[in-house]
Write a protein that holds these residues in place. Structure first.
Motif, PDB file in Angstrom:
ATOM      1  N   SER A   7       0.782  -0.951  -0.065  1.00  0.00           N
ATOM      2  CA  SER A   7      -0.053   0.050   0.080  1.00  0.00           C
ATOM      3  C   SER A   7       0.999   1.394  -0.086  1.00  0.00           C
ATOM      4  CB  SER A   7      -0.877   0.065   1.247  1.00  0.00           C
ATOM      5  OG  SER A   7      -1.712   1.187   1.470  1.00  0.00           O
ATOM      6  N   VAL A   8       0.705   2.302  -1.025  1.00  0.00           N
ATOM      7  CA  VAL A   8       1.312   3.466  -0.886  1.00  0.00           C
ATOM      8  C   VAL A   8       0.499   4.524  -0.580  1.00  0.00           C
ATOM      9  CG1 VAL A   8       2.776   5.040  -2.283  1.00  0.00           C
ATOM     10  CG2 VAL A   8       3.100   2.576  -2.724  1.00  0.00           C
ATOM     11  N   ASN A   9       0.734   5.267   0.230  1.00  0.00           N
ATOM     12  CA  ASN A   9      -0.125   6.466   0.683  1.00  0.00           C
ATOM     13  C   ASN A   9       0.631   7.736   0.775  1.00  0.00           C
ATOM     14  OD1 ASN A   9      -2.787   4.737   1.410  1.00  0.00           O
ATOM     15  ND2 ASN A   9      -1.083   3.747   2.513  1.00  0.00           N
ATOM     16  N   ASP A  10      -0.011   8.677   0.182  1.00  0.00           N
ATOM     17  CA  ASP A  10       0.670  10.179   0.405  1.00  0.00           C
ATOM     18  C   ASP A  10      -0.143  10.878   1.188  1.00  0.00           C
ATOM     19  OD1 ASP A  10       3.252   9.903  -1.053  1.00  0.00           O
ATOM     20  OD2 ASP A  10       2.177   9.432  -2.717  1.00  0.00           O
ATOM     21  N   VAL A  11      -0.222  11.350   2.156  1.00  0.00           N
ATOM     22  CA  VAL A  11      -1.063  12.085   2.979  1.00  0.00           C
ATOM     23  C   VAL A  11      -0.343  13.227   3.661  1.00  0.00           C
ATOM     24  CG1 VAL A  11      -2.814  10.280   3.549  1.00  0.00           C
ATOM     25  CG2 VAL A  11      -0.775  10.530   5.076  1.00  0.00           C
ATOM     26  N   GLU A  12      -1.018  14.582   3.563  1.00  0.00           N
ATOM     27  CA  GLU A  12      -0.296  15.731   3.858  1.00  0.00           C
ATOM     28  C   GLU A  12       1.297  15.567   3.276  1.00  0.00           C
ATOM     29  OE1 GLU A  12      -0.779  15.654   8.043  1.00  0.00           O
ATOM     30  OE2 GLU A  12      -2.930  16.210   8.045  1.00  0.00           O
ATOM     31  N   THR A  13       2.297  15.712   4.040  1.00  0.00           N
ATOM     32  CA  THR A  13       3.658  15.753   3.484  1.00  0.00           C
ATOM     33  C   THR A  13       4.351  14.325   3.637  1.00  0.00           C
ATOM     34  OG1 THR A  13       4.526  16.441   5.809  1.00  0.00           O
ATOM     35  CG2 THR A  13       3.888  18.097   4.128  1.00  0.00           C
ATOM     36  N   ILE A  14       3.538  13.199   4.026  1.00  0.00           N
ATOM     37  CA  ILE A  14       4.100  11.904   4.493  1.00  0.00           C
ATOM     38  C   ILE A  14       3.948  11.036   3.230  1.00  0.00           C
ATOM     39  CG2 ILE A  14       4.026   9.960   5.972  1.00  0.00           C
ATOM     40  CD1 ILE A  14       3.117  12.017   8.258  1.00  0.00           C
ATOM     41  N   HIS A  15       5.030  10.402   2.929  1.00  0.00           N
ATOM     42  CA  HIS A  15       5.047   9.206   2.067  1.00  0.00           C
ATOM     43  C   HIS A  15       5.158   8.045   2.727  1.00  0.00           C
ATOM     44  CE1 HIS A  15       5.343   7.074  -1.906  1.00  0.00           C
ATOM     45  NE2 HIS A  15       6.491   6.576  -1.482  1.00  0.00           N
ATOM     46  N   TRP A  16       3.932   7.211   2.749  1.00  0.00           N
ATOM     47  CA  TRP A  16       3.829   6.111   3.553  1.00  0.00           C
ATOM     48  C   TRP A  16       3.874   4.918   2.749  1.00  0.00           C
ATOM     49  CZ3 TRP A  16       0.917   7.982   8.468  1.00  0.00           C
ATOM     50  CH2 TRP A  16       1.510   7.327   9.674  1.00  0.00           C
ATOM     51  N   VAL A  17       4.614   3.782   2.886  1.00  0.00           N
ATOM     52  CA  VAL A  17       4.386   2.657   2.298  1.00  0.00           C
ATOM     53  C   VAL A  17       4.306   1.574   3.411  1.00  0.00           C
ATOM     54  CG1 VAL A  17       5.752   0.940   0.988  1.00  0.00           C
ATOM     55  CG2 VAL A  17       6.170   3.332   0.235  1.00  0.00           C
ATOM     56  N   HIS A  18       3.221   0.702   3.082  1.00  0.00           N
ATOM     57  CA  HIS A  18       3.039  -0.775   3.707  1.00  0.00           C
ATOM     58  C   HIS A  18       3.324  -1.943   3.156  1.00  0.00           C
ATOM     59  CE1 HIS A  18       0.735   2.527   6.237  1.00  0.00           C
ATOM     60  NE2 HIS A  18       1.157   1.699   7.268  1.00  0.00           N
ATOM     61  N   VAL A  19       4.058  -2.803   3.660  1.00  0.00           N
ATOM     62  CA  VAL A  19       4.000  -4.130   3.054  1.00  0.00           C
ATOM     63  C   VAL A  19       3.732  -5.063   4.097  1.00  0.00           C
ATOM     64  CG1 VAL A  19       5.673  -5.960   1.823  1.00  0.00           C
ATOM     65  CG2 VAL A  19       6.051  -3.444   1.795  1.00  0.00           C
ATOM     66  N   PHE A  20       2.652  -6.022   3.548  1.00  0.00           N
ATOM     67  CA  PHE A  20       2.118  -7.352   4.206  1.00  0.00           C
ATOM     68  C   PHE A  20       2.605  -8.460   3.573  1.00  0.00           C
ATOM     69  CE2 PHE A  20      -0.827  -3.454   4.261  1.00  0.00           C
ATOM     70  CZ  PHE A  20      -1.191  -3.394   5.756  1.00  0.00           C
ATOM     71  N   TYR A  21       3.368  -9.057   4.624  1.00  0.00           N
ATOM     72  CA  TYR A  21       3.978 -10.424   4.270  1.00  0.00           C
ATOM     73  C   TYR A  21       3.116 -11.682   4.842  1.00  0.00           C
ATOM     74  CZ  TYR A  21       8.036  -7.386   3.810  1.00  0.00           C
ATOM     75  OH  TYR A  21       8.793  -6.433   3.206  1.00  0.00           O
ATOM     76  N   ARG A  22       3.619 -12.714   4.009  1.00  0.00           N
ATOM     77  CA  ARG A  22       2.881 -13.886   4.001  1.00  0.00           C
ATOM     78  C   ARG A  22       3.063 -14.564   5.808  1.00  0.00           C
ATOM     79  NH1 ARG A  22       3.482 -19.261   4.456  1.00  0.00           N
ATOM     80  NH2 ARG A  22       2.079 -20.922   3.640  1.00  0.00           N
ATOM     81  N   SER A  23       4.135 -14.193   6.307  1.00  0.00           N
ATOM     82  CA  SER A  23       4.206 -14.568   7.689  1.00  0.00           C
ATOM     83  C   SER A  23       3.256 -13.988   8.770  1.00  0.00           C
ATOM     84  CB  SER A  23       5.722 -14.203   8.064  1.00  0.00           C
ATOM     85  OG  SER A  23       5.791 -13.001   8.249  1.00  0.00           O
ATOM     86  N   GLY A  24       2.655 -12.863   8.470  1.00  0.00           N
ATOM     87  CA  GLY A  24       1.920 -11.931   9.340  1.00  0.00           C
ATOM     88  C   GLY A  24       2.508 -10.667   9.694  1.00  0.00           C
ATOM     89  N   LEU A  25       3.653 -10.548   9.004  1.00  0.00           N
ATOM     90  CA  LEU A  25       4.477  -9.291   9.237  1.00  0.00           C
ATOM     91  C   LEU A  25       4.034  -8.318   8.601  1.00  0.00           C
ATOM     92  CD1 LEU A  25       7.101  -7.766  10.195  1.00  0.00           C
ATOM     93  CD2 LEU A  25       8.249  -8.684   8.165  1.00  0.00           C
ATOM     94  N   ALA A  26       3.869  -7.096   9.220  1.00  0.00           N
ATOM     95  CA  ALA A  26       3.591  -5.832   8.385  1.00  0.00           C
ATOM     96  C   ALA A  26       4.436  -4.929   8.700  1.00  0.00           C
ATOM     97  CB  ALA A  26       2.212  -5.505   8.893  1.00  0.00           C
ATOM     98  N   LEU A  27       5.041  -4.221   7.514  1.00  0.00           N
ATOM     99  CA  LEU A  27       6.408  -3.215   7.628  1.00  0.00           C
ATOM    100  C   LEU A  27       5.641  -1.971   7.348  1.00  0.00           C
ATOM    101  CD1 LEU A  27       9.711  -4.831   6.321  1.00  0.00           C
ATOM    102  CD2 LEU A  27       9.003  -4.193   8.645  1.00  0.00           C
ATOM    103  N   ASN A  28       5.864  -1.113   7.648  1.00  0.00           N
ATOM    104  CA  ASN A  28       5.601   0.627   7.019  1.00  0.00           C
ATOM    105  C   ASN A  28       6.917   1.257   7.149  1.00  0.00           C
ATOM    106  OD1 ASN A  28       5.319   2.682   9.283  1.00  0.00           O
ATOM    107  ND2 ASN A  28       4.110   1.003   9.811  1.00  0.00           N
ATOM    108  N   VAL A  29       7.139   2.204   5.880  1.00  0.00           N
ATOM    109  CA  VAL A  29       8.127   3.125   5.862  1.00  0.00           C
ATOM    110  C   VAL A  29       7.492   4.431   5.869  1.00  0.00           C
ATOM    111  CG1 VAL A  29       9.889   4.043   4.649  1.00  0.00           C
ATOM    112  CG2 VAL A  29       9.899   1.485   4.935  1.00  0.00           C
ATOM    113  N   LEU A  30       7.637   5.288   7.052  1.00  0.00           N
ATOM    114  CA  LEU A  30       6.955   6.669   7.106  1.00  0.00           C
ATOM    115  C   LEU A  30       8.068   7.325   6.590  1.00  0.00           C
ATOM    116  CD1 LEU A  30       5.333   8.227   9.975  1.00  0.00           C
ATOM    117  CD2 LEU A  30       7.335   9.372   9.075  1.00  0.00           C
ATOM    118  N   TRP A  31       7.863   8.294   5.383  1.00  0.00           N
ATOM    119  CA  TRP A  31       9.036   9.368   4.912  1.00  0.00           C
ATOM    120  C   TRP A  31       8.065  10.509   4.804  1.00  0.00           C
ATOM    121  CZ3 TRP A  31      14.184   8.073   4.146  1.00  0.00           C
ATOM    122  CH2 TRP A  31      14.893   9.043   3.509  1.00  0.00           C
ATOM    123  N   ASP A  32       8.543  11.277   5.855  1.00  0.00           N
ATOM    124  CA  ASP A  32       7.992  12.867   5.630  1.00  0.00           C
ATOM    125  C   ASP A  32       8.879  13.748   4.857  1.00  0.00           C
ATOM    126  OD1 ASP A  32       7.278  15.584   6.230  1.00  0.00           O
ATOM    127  OD2 ASP A  32       6.275  15.066   8.353  1.00  0.00           O
TER     128      ASP A  32
END
Length: 156
Positions: A79-104
């Motif tokens: 998932s790629v989300n650009d809200v306000e000044t934040i570029h936010w990427v979420h990755v959902f993995y088979r194991s149940g892990l969810a990562l997100n990178v917040l880049w203001d």
């Protein structure tokens, strides 16, 4: 393929069926969608990971260069989300892990990687040295979360 909006009122495992913790991961994904709806009035959408190779490469580069981390689990959705000044990427993995990178983009001190573990999954070896806080969620059960600050510069 068009992005799919995540419904946080009627939680679905669509796209996550191959995960051994599909229901918990779907709840975690729905929890993220509810957060974006409530905080930003933004629709949280996902695409299959196979359609987001360049986004995954950016996330993987950050993980590798910042902490020498390589995720062993298969990415299922992005998932790629650009809200306000934040570029936010979420990755959902088979194991149940969810990562997100917040880049203001307006504040270089607000660059971080968030790590969330679905209920029922073990802590992945890649994150065995991390301390995890616990949070209860009506959608996702118990979420274990951690993060680290990104020090380098990784324009997307």
């Amino acid at each position: 393929m068009m992005p799919t909006a995540v419904d946080f009122k009627n939680v679905s495992t669509t796209g996550l069926e191959s995960s051994p913790v599909a229901e918990a991961l779907a709840g975690l994904r729905a929890n993220e969608a509810r957060y974006f709806h409530n905080k930003y009035k933004h629709v949280f959408e996902v695409v299959p990971a196979a359609e987001a190779a360049s986004v995954l490469a950016w996330v993987n580069r950050i993980l590798d260069e910042e902490r020498h981390i390589t995720i062993s689990s298969e990415p299922l959705e992005v998932s790629v989300n650009d809200v306000e000044t934040i570029h936010w990427v979420h990755v959902f993995y088979r194991s149940g892990l969810a990562l997100n990178v917040l880049w203001d983009t307006a504040n270089p001190k607000k660059h971080a990687v968030g790590i969330k573990l679905s209920e029922g999954m073990d802590v992945p070896e890649e994150f065995s040295s991390f301390k995890f806080a616990h949070q209860r969620s009506k959608l996702a059960g118990t979420i274990r979360g951690s993060y680290f600050v990104i020090k380098g510069d990784y324009p997307f």
